[in-house]
Design a protein around this motif. Structure first.
Motif, PDB file in Angstrom:
ATOM      1  N   TYR A  76     -14.573 -20.801   3.622  1.00 51.27           N
ATOM      2  CA  TYR A  76     -13.714 -21.727   2.876  1.00 51.27           C
ATOM      3  C   TYR A  76     -13.313 -22.943   3.711  1.00 51.27           C
ATOM      4  O   TYR A  76     -12.448 -23.706   3.313  1.00 51.27           O
ATOM      5  N   GLU A  77     -13.958 -23.115   4.882  1.00 55.54           N
ATOM      6  CA  GLU A  77     -13.538 -24.131   5.853  1.00 55.54           C
ATOM      7  C   GLU A  77     -13.369 -25.518   5.250  1.00 55.54           C
ATOM      8  O   GLU A  77     -12.435 -26.235   5.578  1.00 55.54           O
ATOM      9  N   GLN A  78     -14.319 -25.915   4.389  1.00 60.27           N
ATOM     10  CA  GLN A  78     -14.328 -27.309   3.946  1.00 60.27           C
ATOM     11  C   GLN A  78     -13.511 -27.545   2.670  1.00 60.27           C
ATOM     12  O   GLN A  78     -13.411 -28.668   2.201  1.00 60.27           O
ATOM     13  N   ARG A  79     -12.926 -26.485   2.096  1.00 62.73           N
ATOM     14  CA  ARG A  79     -12.139 -26.673   0.878  1.00 62.73           C
ATOM     15  C   ARG A  79     -10.846 -27.412   1.190  1.00 62.73           C
ATOM     16  O   ARG A  79     -10.306 -27.316   2.277  1.00 62.73           O
ATOM     17  N   LYS A  80     -10.344 -28.094   0.172  1.00 66.94           N
ATOM     18  CA  LYS A  80      -9.014 -28.697   0.277  1.00 66.94           C
ATOM     19  C   LYS A  80      -7.995 -27.689  -0.270  1.00 66.94           C
ATOM     20  O   LYS A  80      -8.342 -26.885  -1.144  1.00 66.94           O
ATOM     21  N   PRO A  81      -6.744 -27.748   0.211  1.00 65.21           N
ATOM     22  CA  PRO A  81      -5.741 -26.769  -0.248  1.00 65.21           C
ATOM     23  C   PRO A  81      -5.657 -26.634  -1.769  1.00 65.21           C
ATOM     24  O   PRO A  81      -5.508 -25.539  -2.279  1.00 65.21           O
ATOM     25  N   LYS A  82      -5.766 -27.760  -2.487  1.00 69.36           N
ATOM     26  CA  LYS A  82      -5.574 -27.656  -3.942  1.00 69.36           C
ATOM     27  C   LYS A  82      -6.749 -26.968  -4.634  1.00 69.36           C
ATOM     28  O   LYS A  82      -6.669 -26.655  -5.818  1.00 69.36           O
ATOM     29  N   GLN A  83      -7.837 -26.741  -3.885  1.00 66.25           N
ATOM     30  CA  GLN A  83      -8.967 -26.008  -4.462  1.00 66.25           C
ATOM     31  C   GLN A  83      -8.838 -24.503  -4.239  1.00 66.25           C
ATOM     32  O   GLN A  83      -9.761 -23.757  -4.528  1.00 66.25           O
ATOM     33  N   LEU A  84      -7.705 -24.085  -3.666  1.00 64.57           N
ATOM     34  CA  LEU A  84      -7.513 -22.665  -3.367  1.00 64.57           C
ATOM     35  C   LEU A  84      -6.481 -22.050  -4.306  1.00 64.57           C
ATOM     36  O   LEU A  84      -5.608 -22.735  -4.818  1.00 64.57           O
ATOM     37  N   SER A  85      -6.586 -20.733  -4.498  1.00 67.85           N
ATOM     38  CA  SER A  85      -5.573 -20.018  -5.279  1.00 67.85           C
ATOM     39  C   SER A  85      -4.321 -19.835  -4.425  1.00 67.85           C
ATOM     40  O   SER A  85      -4.352 -20.064  -3.210  1.00 67.85           O
ATOM     41  N   GLY A  86      -3.230 -19.407  -5.049  1.00 66.81           N
ATOM     42  CA  GLY A  86      -1.978 -19.208  -4.326  1.00 66.81           C
ATOM     43  C   GLY A  86      -2.133 -18.242  -3.159  1.00 66.81           C
ATOM     44  O   GLY A  86      -1.649 -18.492  -2.058  1.00 66.81           O
ATOM     45  N   GLY A  87      -2.827 -17.145  -3.402  1.00 63.31           N
ATOM     46  CA  GLY A  87      -3.024 -16.147  -2.353  1.00 63.31           C
ATOM     47  C   GLY A  87      -3.841 -16.698  -1.193  1.00 63.31           C
ATOM     48  O   GLY A  87      -3.553 -16.419  -0.030  1.00 63.31           O
ATOM     49  N   GLN A  88      -4.842 -17.503  -1.545  1.00 60.36           N
ATOM     50  CA  GLN A  88      -5.676 -18.088  -0.484  1.00 60.36           C
ATOM     51  C   GLN A  88      -4.891 -19.111   0.324  1.00 60.36           C
ATOM     52  O   GLN A  88      -5.008 -19.170   1.547  1.00 60.36           O
ATOM     53  N   GLN A  89      -4.056 -19.895  -0.368  1.00 58.92           N
ATOM     54  CA  GLN A  89      -3.225 -20.871   0.346  1.00 58.92           C
ATOM     55  C   GLN A  89      -2.307 -20.159   1.325  1.00 58.92           C
ATOM     56  O   GLN A  89      -2.105 -20.591   2.456  1.00 58.92           O
ATOM     57  N   GLN A  90      -1.773 -19.052   0.850  1.00 54.20           N
ATOM     58  CA  GLN A  90      -0.897 -18.232   1.675  1.00 54.20           C
ATOM     59  C   GLN A  90      -1.613 -17.776   2.956  1.00 54.20           C
ATOM     60  O   GLN A  90      -1.070 -17.816   4.049  1.00 54.20           O
ATOM     61  N   ARG A  91      -2.875 -17.360   2.786  1.00 61.55           N
ATOM     62  CA  ARG A  91      -3.642 -16.898   3.945  1.00 61.55           C
ATOM     63  C   ARG A  91      -3.908 -18.036   4.916  1.00 61.55           C
ATOM     64  O   ARG A  91      -3.850 -17.853   6.132  1.00 61.55           O
ATOM     65  N   VAL A  92      -4.217 -19.232   4.369  1.00 62.96           N
ATOM     66  CA  VAL A  92      -4.457 -20.378   5.248  1.00 62.96           C
ATOM     67  C   VAL A  92      -3.189 -20.672   6.042  1.00 62.96           C
ATOM     68  O   VAL A  92      -3.228 -20.896   7.260  1.00 62.96           O
ATOM     69  N   ALA A  93      -2.051 -20.637   5.348  1.00 59.07           N
ATOM     70  CA  ALA A  93      -0.779 -20.923   6.019  1.00 59.07           C
ATOM     71  C   ALA A  93      -0.518 -19.916   7.136  1.00 59.07           C
ATOM     72  O   ALA A  93      -0.034 -20.269   8.212  1.00 59.07           O
ATOM     73  N   LEU A  94      -0.879 -18.672   6.877  1.00 59.06           N
ATOM     74  CA  LEU A  94      -0.673 -17.630   7.879  1.00 59.06           C
ATOM     75  C   LEU A  94      -1.611 -17.850   9.075  1.00 59.06           C
ATOM     76  O   LEU A  94      -1.197 -17.789  10.231  1.00 59.06           O
ATOM     77  N   ALA A  95      -2.874 -18.155   8.762  1.00 61.26           N
ATOM     78  CA  ALA A  95      -3.846 -18.405   9.830  1.00 61.26           C
ATOM     79  C   ALA A  95      -3.411 -19.597  10.674  1.00 61.26           C
ATOM     80  O   ALA A  95      -3.472 -19.577  11.904  1.00 61.26           O
TER      81      ALA A  95
END
Lengths: 358, 273
Positions: free
Chosen positions: A126-145
């Motif tokens: 998912y490296e090249q995705r923009k935040p708005k292209q992610l679901s809530g759960g995925q955004q959460q994971r990015v924030a955690l990472a």
């Protein structure tokens, strides 16, 4: 000295005292939840640890080092915001790399660390995705990472799971706890959801109106609440307020405010509770037994007013001695043969009740 | 078709009658040789490109608009930033203070600047009182500098407002997130706040640069002999010389420049969005 030491943290906004002498000490690797209703000061406490607010009085230190005079960007603290606060103009990889770039790591190292962090939260690819292209759960994971990739000395989570729907939320709770244990990072989690706090924490600090009402393990806080607020906020509780009379072997008479009285199980020594001691007896709904046998030594007689069926449990609203009590039973026995309007006997064991001063 | 579309008809009617139709009339004029008659020709356009003076004036106008835009940006960004991030109360009052001059005629404002900037004017008196200048005249009036000062004054509010709006949309949590990721205030500004306010900067630049290209009041009143720009050329053609055909041609060349600059600036905005 513990790993994280918060001493007598105090703060007022416009003359309102929002934090009043908060003391917390945490061992390394502990997961602490700050639990309380909105406005209790839990978020303010966390923002002070992060360095976004300054305290009027008190000190905070991590690993024996005071961080009071350090700005947020020098505190080495990772934070996951309630709204995740992902940088919308950057890709997932750029978001995660952001903190590493500030540490002046080489490009190769940054790429490697980002890949590792994304693998940890299962977002490889998912490296090249923009935040708005992610679901809530995925955004959460990015924030955690993003918060963990810089290897901070402390992780702060600000109601980070509250935006997710129920199923995803419990999945993320487990995942979050597993990651936290694996890397052994000391964590402070702010939440108003007692169930979430119970699930995740080694330690819960229940807060109200700028004070810590009780701090302890989920088990301690639930089984031995310090006062009626804690007993009522963490789980549910029935309260019987009255004076203790006729303290004897195995039982005591509790005279309620409305003049009615009942025998309650009692094992404490009488000297701690002289005749007439005012007390609030707290007992959890699931700890109360319902029987048709009215010959028990302790307990009270009541009438079932209302029955709520939620699948796994039944909740009975029982009127007894002019009080309303909630009784919860597992849907596993014949208990549910009770009918509305039926007279029943309520009883519980001494170890399941807590006598509270306030 | 959805019947609601008829709700648009008054606006479409207005646009057709008072914008599209006149525009086509002007196009028609720009290809005529003499007034409303004569024969078809492209001579009007040829004149513009063949005479050195017009190309020089075009370049001068573009340069001047560019300066006005850059100076407005340098003034507006810090102002909008302070309004958004520091000032708690009184934001609306400041916004009003910026907007109120809009309600004053451009002409009146230009003449006010004349009083401020002229030799022996308020600025000269003030500077002399502060011992910042000697006893000679200020010499600011009737120069390009005077024109630029007045134009910045007239156009920078557009820039403040658009930048203010885009800055206000930047979530404070993003700034905090940046700081929690070890980025100091400068890095946070450069990598988070500035890129996220770019749409406001771009639209602000368009709103200042485009009208600057066609301006004629300020150059006329404050520029003197230095004040000849494309806008004044067009005005002269229509009101002084009655060279409508050439004036119309110059207008369309100016329109082409405007559309081109908007295209360039918009592409700038899209780059990263």
């Amino acid at each position: 000295m513990a790993y994280l030491e918060i001493n007598r943290l105090t703060k007022s906004f416009h003359g309102n005292r929002v934090l009043d002498r908060i003391d917390i000490s945490l061992e390394k690797g502990t997961f602490l939840s700050l639990l309380g209703p909105s406005g209790c000061g839990k978020t303010t406490t966390m923002r002070m640890v992060a360095g976004f607010e300054s305290q009027d009085e008190g000190t905070i230190s991590i690993g024996g080092q005071s961080i009071d005079s350090l700005p947020p960007y020098k505190r080495n603290i990772g934070m996951v915001f309630q709204s995740y606060a992902l940088f919308p103009h950057m890709s997932v990889a750029q978001n995660v790399a952001y903190g590493l770039e500030q540490q002046r790591l080489s490009r190769g190292d940054i790429r490697k660390e980002v890949a590792n962090a994304l693998e940890m939260v299962q977002l490889t690819g998912y490296e090249q995705r923009k935040p708005k292209q992610l679901s809530g759960g995925q955004q959460q994971r990015v924030a955690l990472a993003r918060a963990l990739v810089t290897k901070p000395s402390l992780l702060l989570l600000d109601e980070s799971l509250s935006a997710l729907d129920k199923n995803l939320r419990s999945a993320m709770q487990i995942e979050l706890r597993m990651i936290q244990k694996e890397i052994g990072i000391t964590t402070i989690f702010v939440t108003h959801d007692q169930e979430e706090a119970m699930t995740l924490s080694d330690c819960i600090a229940v807060m109200r109106a700028g004070r810590i009402e009780q701090i302890g393990s989920p088990h301690e806080v639930y089984e031995r609440p310090a006062n009626t607020f804690v007993a009522g906020f963490v789980g549910q509780s029935n309260f019987l307020k009255g004076a203790l009379e006729e303290v004897g072997e195995g039982r005591a008479r509790l005279v309620l405010g409305n003049g009615n009285s009942l025998f309650v199980p009692f094992t404490a020594t009488g000297s701690a509770y002289p005749q007439g001691t005012e007390t609030i007896l707290s007992v959890r709904p699931e700890k109360i037994r319902l029987t048709r046998d009215t010959s028990a030594q302790t307990g009270m007689k009541g009438t079932i007013k209302f029955i709520t069926y939620v699948g796994s449990t039944f909740t009975y609203l029982v009127e007894a001695l002019g009080q309303e009590l909630k009784v919860q039973r597992q849907n596993d026995s014949n208990d549910h043969s009770f009918r509305q309007g039926e007279d029943v006997w309520l009883a519980w064991n001494a170890e399941h009740q807590t006598l509270l001063a306030e | 078709m959805d019947r609601k579309i008829w709700l648009m008809s008054p606006a479409v009617f207005l646009l057709l009658c008072f914008c599209v139709v006149p525009l086509f009339i002007m196009v028609y004029y720009s290809f005529l040789s003499d007034g409303t008659g004569g024969h078809w020709t492209v001579q009007n356009y040829m004149d513009f490109f063949q005479k050195d003076i017009y190309l020089k004036l075009t370049w001068k106008t573009v340069k001047m608009s560019f300066y006005v835009t850059v100076i407005s940006l340098l003034i507006s960004y810090p102002m909008a930033y302070v309004m958004v991030s520091i000032i708690q109360g009184g934001k609306n009052m400041l916004l009003m203070a910026i907007i109120i001059p809009f309600w004053t005629s451009q002409l009146v404002r230009a003449y006010s600047w004349q009083n401020l900037l002229r030799d022996g004017g308020l600025l000269e008196i003030g500077l002399r009182k502060l011992h910042l200048i000697g006893s000679g005249p200020l010499g600011l009036m009737f120069t390009s500098t005077a024109v630029i000062i007045a134009m910045v004054h007239i156009f920078f509010p557009y820039m403040v407002i658009t930048i203010y709006m885009s800055l206000e949309k930047v979530d404070g949590a993003l700034v905090e997130a940046s700081k929690s990721l070890k980025a100091g205030p400068l890095t946070t500004f450069r990598r988070i706040v500035l890129p996220l306010s770019k749409p406001g900067i771009i639209s602000g630049c368009i709103l200042v640069f485009v009208p600057s290209l066609g301006v004629f009041v300020e150059p006329r009143i404050l520029g003197g002999t230095q004040g000849t720009v494309i806008g004044t050329v067009i005005e002269d053609q229509f009101f002084e010389i009655y060279g409508w055909n050439f004036g119309a041609a110059v207008s369309f060349i100016l329109l082409a420049i405007i559309l081109l600059s908007m295209a360039v600036l918009s592409r700038f905005a899209k780059e990263e969005a």
